[in-house]
Design a protein around this motif. Structure first.
Motif, mmCIF file in Angstrom:
data_model
loop_
_atom_site.group_PDB
_atom_site.id
_atom_site.type_symbol
_atom_site.label_atom_id
_atom_site.label_comp_id
_atom_site.label_asym_id
_atom_site.label_seq_id
_atom_site.Cartn_x
_atom_site.Cartn_y
_atom_site.Cartn_z
ATOM 1 N N ASN A 202 -58.168 12.130 15.703
ATOM 2 C CA ASN A 202 -57.372 11.178 16.487
ATOM 3 C C ASN A 202 -58.048 9.820 16.653
ATOM 4 O O ASN A 202 -57.980 9.212 17.722
ATOM 5 C CB ASN A 202 -57.068 11.770 17.877
ATOM 6 N N SER A 203 -58.673 9.340 15.597
ATOM 7 C CA SER A 203 -59.445 8.110 15.699
ATOM 8 C C SER A 203 -58.959 7.064 14.702
ATOM 9 O O SER A 203 -58.312 7.389 13.712
ATOM 10 C CB SER A 203 -60.936 8.400 15.474
ATOM 11 N N ARG A 204 -59.301 5.816 14.995
ATOM 12 C CA ARG A 204 -58.928 4.717 14.110
ATOM 13 C C ARG A 204 -60.182 3.971 13.694
ATOM 14 O O ARG A 204 -60.999 3.597 14.545
ATOM 15 C CB ARG A 204 -57.954 3.766 14.806
ATOM 16 N N ILE A 205 -60.324 3.773 12.399
ATOM 17 C CA ILE A 205 -61.491 3.102 11.844
ATOM 18 C C ILE A 205 -61.019 1.921 10.998
ATOM 19 O O ILE A 205 -60.185 2.086 10.098
ATOM 20 C CB ILE A 205 -62.337 4.055 10.974
ATOM 21 N N GLY A 211 -65.229 3.840 5.213
ATOM 22 C CA GLY A 211 -64.567 4.205 6.458
ATOM 23 C C GLY A 211 -65.192 5.423 7.109
ATOM 24 O O GLY A 211 -65.979 5.323 8.051
ATOM 25 N N ILE A 212 -64.831 6.621 6.626
ATOM 26 C CA ILE A 212 -65.470 7.866 7.036
ATOM 27 C C ILE A 212 -66.276 8.351 5.844
ATOM 28 O O ILE A 212 -65.718 8.638 4.783
ATOM 29 C CB ILE A 212 -64.445 8.922 7.479
ATOM 30 N N CYS A 213 -67.584 8.423 6.017
ATOM 31 C CA CYS A 213 -68.481 8.668 4.888
ATOM 32 C C CYS A 213 -69.384 9.860 5.179
ATOM 33 O O CYS A 213 -70.188 9.823 6.115
ATOM 34 C CB CYS A 213 -69.317 7.424 4.613
ATOM 35 N N PHE A 214 -69.247 10.906 4.373
ATOM 36 C CA PHE A 214 -70.140 12.067 4.452
ATOM 37 C C PHE A 214 -71.381 11.759 3.629
ATOM 38 O O PHE A 214 -71.277 11.339 2.482
ATOM 39 C CB PHE A 214 -69.449 13.317 3.908
ATOM 40 N N LYS A 215 -72.555 11.992 4.223
ATOM 41 C CA LYS A 215 -73.802 11.700 3.537
ATOM 42 C C LYS A 215 -74.739 12.900 3.594
ATOM 43 O O LYS A 215 -74.594 13.774 4.451
ATOM 44 C CB LYS A 215 -74.506 10.492 4.176
ATOM 45 N N SER A 216 -75.704 12.923 2.689
ATOM 46 C CA SER A 216 -76.750 13.943 2.699
ATOM 47 C C SER A 216 -78.054 13.266 2.298
ATOM 48 O O SER A 216 -78.464 13.305 1.154
ATOM 49 C CB SER A 216 -76.396 15.088 1.740
ATOM 50 N N CYS A 230 -56.527 10.768 11.507
ATOM 51 C CA CYS A 230 -57.207 9.479 11.627
ATOM 52 C C CYS A 230 -56.500 8.422 10.784
ATOM 53 O O CYS A 230 -55.865 8.726 9.773
ATOM 54 C CB CYS A 230 -58.672 9.599 11.187
ATOM 55 N N ILE A 231 -56.618 7.173 11.212
ATOM 56 C CA ILE A 231 -56.146 6.013 10.461
ATOM 57 C C ILE A 231 -57.382 5.240 10.017
ATOM 58 O O ILE A 231 -58.232 4.898 10.847
ATOM 59 C CB ILE A 231 -55.229 5.124 11.306
ATOM 60 N N ILE A 232 -57.492 4.975 8.703
ATOM 61 C CA ILE A 232 -58.731 4.438 8.157
ATOM 62 C C ILE A 232 -58.440 3.208 7.300
ATOM 63 O O ILE A 232 -57.704 3.291 6.318
ATOM 64 C CB ILE A 232 -59.453 5.490 7.295
ATOM 65 N N GLY A 233 -59.039 2.093 7.666
ATOM 66 C CA GLY A 233 -58.992 0.896 6.845
ATOM 67 C C GLY A 233 -60.396 0.556 6.368
ATOM 68 O O GLY A 233 -61.348 0.621 7.146
ATOM 69 N N SER A 234 -60.537 0.200 5.097
ATOM 70 C CA SER A 234 -61.861 -0.046 4.534
ATOM 71 C C SER A 234 -61.753 -0.979 3.343
ATOM 72 O O SER A 234 -60.832 -0.846 2.526
ATOM 73 C CB SER A 234 -62.502 1.280 4.102
ATOM 74 N N ASN A 235 -62.722 -1.877 3.227
ATOM 75 C CA ASN A 235 -62.818 -2.703 2.024
ATOM 76 C C ASN A 235 -63.585 -2.017 0.913
ATOM 77 O O ASN A 235 -63.713 -2.572 -0.183
ATOM 78 C CB ASN A 235 -63.495 -4.031 2.364
ATOM 79 N N CYS A 236 -64.114 -0.835 1.192
ATOM 80 C CA CYS A 236 -64.816 -0.062 0.166
ATOM 81 C C CYS A 236 -64.099 1.276 -0.018
ATOM 82 O O CYS A 236 -62.991 1.282 -0.514
ATOM 83 C CB CYS A 236 -66.290 0.077 0.528
ATOM 84 N N THR A 253 -63.227 19.889 5.455
ATOM 85 C CA THR A 253 -61.808 19.624 5.262
ATOM 86 C C THR A 253 -61.430 18.288 5.888
ATOM 87 O O THR A 253 -61.903 17.942 6.978
ATOM 88 C CB THR A 253 -60.936 20.752 5.847
ATOM 89 N N VAL A 254 -60.586 17.532 5.168
ATOM 90 C CA VAL A 254 -60.038 16.271 5.662
ATOM 91 C C VAL A 254 -58.519 16.382 5.547
ATOM 92 O O VAL A 254 -58.003 16.686 4.462
ATOM 93 C CB VAL A 254 -60.543 15.068 4.842
ATOM 94 N N SER A 255 -57.806 16.122 6.639
ATOM 95 C CA SER A 255 -56.354 16.321 6.596
ATOM 96 C C SER A 255 -55.631 15.325 7.491
ATOM 97 O O SER A 255 -56.194 14.779 8.440
ATOM 98 C CB SER A 255 -56.002 17.746 7.038
ATOM 99 N N ASN A 256 -54.366 15.087 7.139
ATOM 100 C CA ASN A 256 -53.453 14.304 7.976
ATOM 101 C C ASN A 256 -54.024 12.939 8.331
ATOM 102 O O ASN A 256 -54.082 12.548 9.500
ATOM 103 C CB ASN A 256 -53.108 15.070 9.271
ATOM 104 N N CYS A 257 -54.438 12.216 7.310
ATOM 105 C CA CYS A 257 -55.015 10.886 7.525
ATOM 106 C C CYS A 257 -54.224 9.823 6.768
ATOM 107 O O CYS A 257 -53.680 10.083 5.692
ATOM 108 C CB CYS A 257 -56.481 10.851 7.099
ATOM 109 N N VAL A 258 -54.200 8.638 7.350
ATOM 110 C CA VAL A 258 -53.552 7.487 6.734
ATOM 111 C C VAL A 258 -54.627 6.479 6.328
ATOM 112 O O VAL A 258 -55.491 6.134 7.138
ATOM 113 C CB VAL A 258 -52.557 6.832 7.712
ATOM 114 N N VAL A 259 -54.563 6.045 5.086
ATOM 115 C CA VAL A 259 -55.461 5.010 4.574
ATOM 116 C C VAL A 259 -54.668 3.719 4.448
ATOM 117 O O VAL A 259 -53.592 3.700 3.844
ATOM 118 C CB VAL A 259 -56.054 5.426 3.213
ATOM 119 N N GLN A 260 -55.209 2.655 5.024
ATOM 120 C CA GLN A 260 -54.529 1.366 4.962
ATOM 121 C C GLN A 260 -55.510 0.267 4.569
ATOM 122 O O GLN A 260 -56.713 0.489 4.501
ATOM 123 C CB GLN A 260 -53.912 1.034 6.322
#
Length: 465
Positions: A202-205, A211-216, A230-236, A253-260
């Motif tokens: 339920n977040s907006r980035i 935007g949302i980045c998994f790292k190791s 989540c709603i995610i806007g990113s230049n990358c 798992t990533v689900s039900n997200c909008v990329v703008q």
């Protein structure tokens, strides 16, 4: 009856004696936007922790501070009309290395909450923090490190000097209802997750970088994570795994997200750098999954994603950038609708001798720009085994308009529909060293000239209608 009441009062008093709420102005903090309140806010946190826990309250005003360290069993509450603002002095953010720096530090503690409807602002657009891409003397906005049972909710995170919210080697983190806007500097990622047992919802980035980045980055797997609504806007890359991939990623798992589209783009001018891109603001790859440091990627599902303003819908890369090649397998991507704004198609590509394996991509609609030429259809694609993993690592165009698949096994494309604004002379799908490929229900415009719909190079595939 009298004795029962006395007992209840005593019990209630005993239950609350160990908790403490402190308004920072009661200890002398000043919300005038000028006074350095670092020591005062830290004193409030320390007193709460010493009393067994409690809440530190940032009330109405603009409270300037350097690094503050949250302690176990302490909540930081930023009121709706409050701003906690980073001071513009580099020596106010201690740490031997940028991986240790942060404005709000949650370091090796437990049971910590950051909440409220107010704003945490890192002052990242100020000149003191303008060090260019990769500048390593900048603090993260919120840095959660080696901690347990952390909650971050309903807060507004603004204007980081570096990554906005960094989660490193934690166990049990819940993020809900936060709002990130960070465009004042280079490397303004939204949320960087290098932890286990994490829920983000339920977040907006809206971020300049990923935007949302998994790292190791270390030896701990990034695992047992769910991101939803989540709603995610990113230049990358709005949804990204990597680039750091030393241990790897599992059970995510990533689900039900909008990329703008991102709201602004101060640093990236892709339309000036990449052939075929004409929009002033675009992201790179809507979904980017990268293993290039010898780690693993296993059991990843991504579903119900709508994306606009991106160059490439899906990018899967198994490479050998800095370490021996790892593995990328068991991935399910489904129910994706994407508008693609470049001549770089979706990519599934490993390196010679290694294979991306066991990937299902189904129920996908891609609206592309088309316009690929005969020369682009005949282009030779470099391997670029050690290149930085991004969609344009093989060039600004590729010889397919839909999917370019190389060094892959057991890949299923099921119910994929492509629509093009202009005719394209490139095949819909190019297979190169790709084996046991299933193409089921592919609906795609025929390419111009005498090109095949599916181009086969040293591959085997089965078409099922």
């Amino acid at each position: 009856m009298k004795y029962s009441i006395i007992i209840l009062v005593l019990l209630f008093s005993s239950f609350n004696v160990s908790s403490k709420d402190i308004d920072v102005t009661k200890l002398g903090a000043v919300g005038d936007g000028k006074t350095d309140n670092t020591l005062t806010i830290q004193k409030a946190i320390d007193e709460c922790a010493a009393s067994g826990g409690g809440t530190v309250i940032i009330p109405t005003g603009v409270f300037v501070s350097g690094t503050i360290f949250l302690k176990s069993n302490v909540s930081l509450h930023v009121n709706r009309s409050a701003v906690l603002k980073g001071i513009t002095k580099l020596d106010s953010y201690p740490g031997a290395h940028f991986l240790e720096k942060g404005f709000i530090r949650v370091d090796r503690v437990e049971n910590v909450t950051i909440e409220g409807d107010g704003i945490i602002d890192g002052s990242g657009d100020q000149q003191i923090f303008q060090q260019g891409e990769g500048g390593n003397n900048r603090p993260y906005l919120v840095h959660v490190r080696k901690s347990k049972h952390v909650v971050i909710k309903d807060i507004n995170l603004r204007n980081g000097a570096f990554w906005t919210l960094r989660l490193f080697e934690n166990d049990d983190v819940r993020i809900d209802g936060i709002n990130i806007y960070s465009h004042g500097n280079w490397n303004n990622d939204g949320i960087d997750i290098d932890s286990k047992n994490v829920i983000i919802s339920n977040s907006r980035i809206d971020a300049d970088d990923d935007g949302i980045c998994f790292k190791s980055d270390g030896k701990q797997l990034c695992e047992n994570i769910t991101v939803t609504n989540c709603i995610i806007g990113s230049n990358c890359n709005p949804i990204k795994f990597g680039t750091a991939s030393h241990a790897g990623f599992k059970n995510i798992t990533v689900s039900n997200c909008v990329v703008q589209r991102a709201s602004e783009s101060r640093n990236w001018k892709w339309f000036k750098e990449i052939e075929g891109v004409t929009d002033s603001i675009t992201g790179i790859s809507g979904i980017a999954m990268e293993v290039v440091n010898g780690g693993i990627m296993d059991q990843i599902t991504i579903s119900n994603i709508s994306m606009v303003g991106i160059q490439t819908p899906i990018f899967l890369r198994l490479g050998s950038r800095n370490n021996p090649t790892g593995s990328l397998k068991n991935v399910l991507i489904s129910n994706v609708v994407a508008n693609s704004r470049s001549l770089i198609p979706s990519i599934i590509s490993a390196v010679p001798g290694f294979y991306i394996e066991n990937v299902i991509i189904r129920d996908v609609i891609v609206n592309g720009i088309g316009g690929g030429t005969v020369a682009q259809a005949n282009k030779k694609v470099p391997e670029n085994e050690k290149g930085y993993p991004e969609n344009r690592m093989f060039g600004n165009t590729l010889p397919a308009y839909g999917f370019y698949i190389r060094h892959a096994k057991n890949i299923s494309l099921d119910n994929i529909q492509f629509f093009l604004k202009k005719p394209d002379f490139r095949p819909a799908i190019v297979l190169d060293d790709a084996h046991k490929i299933i193409l089921r229900g592919i609906n795609a415009p025929n390419p111009g000239g005498n090109q095949n719909l599916v181009e086969n190079k040293n591959s085997d595939f089965k078409v099922i209608q």
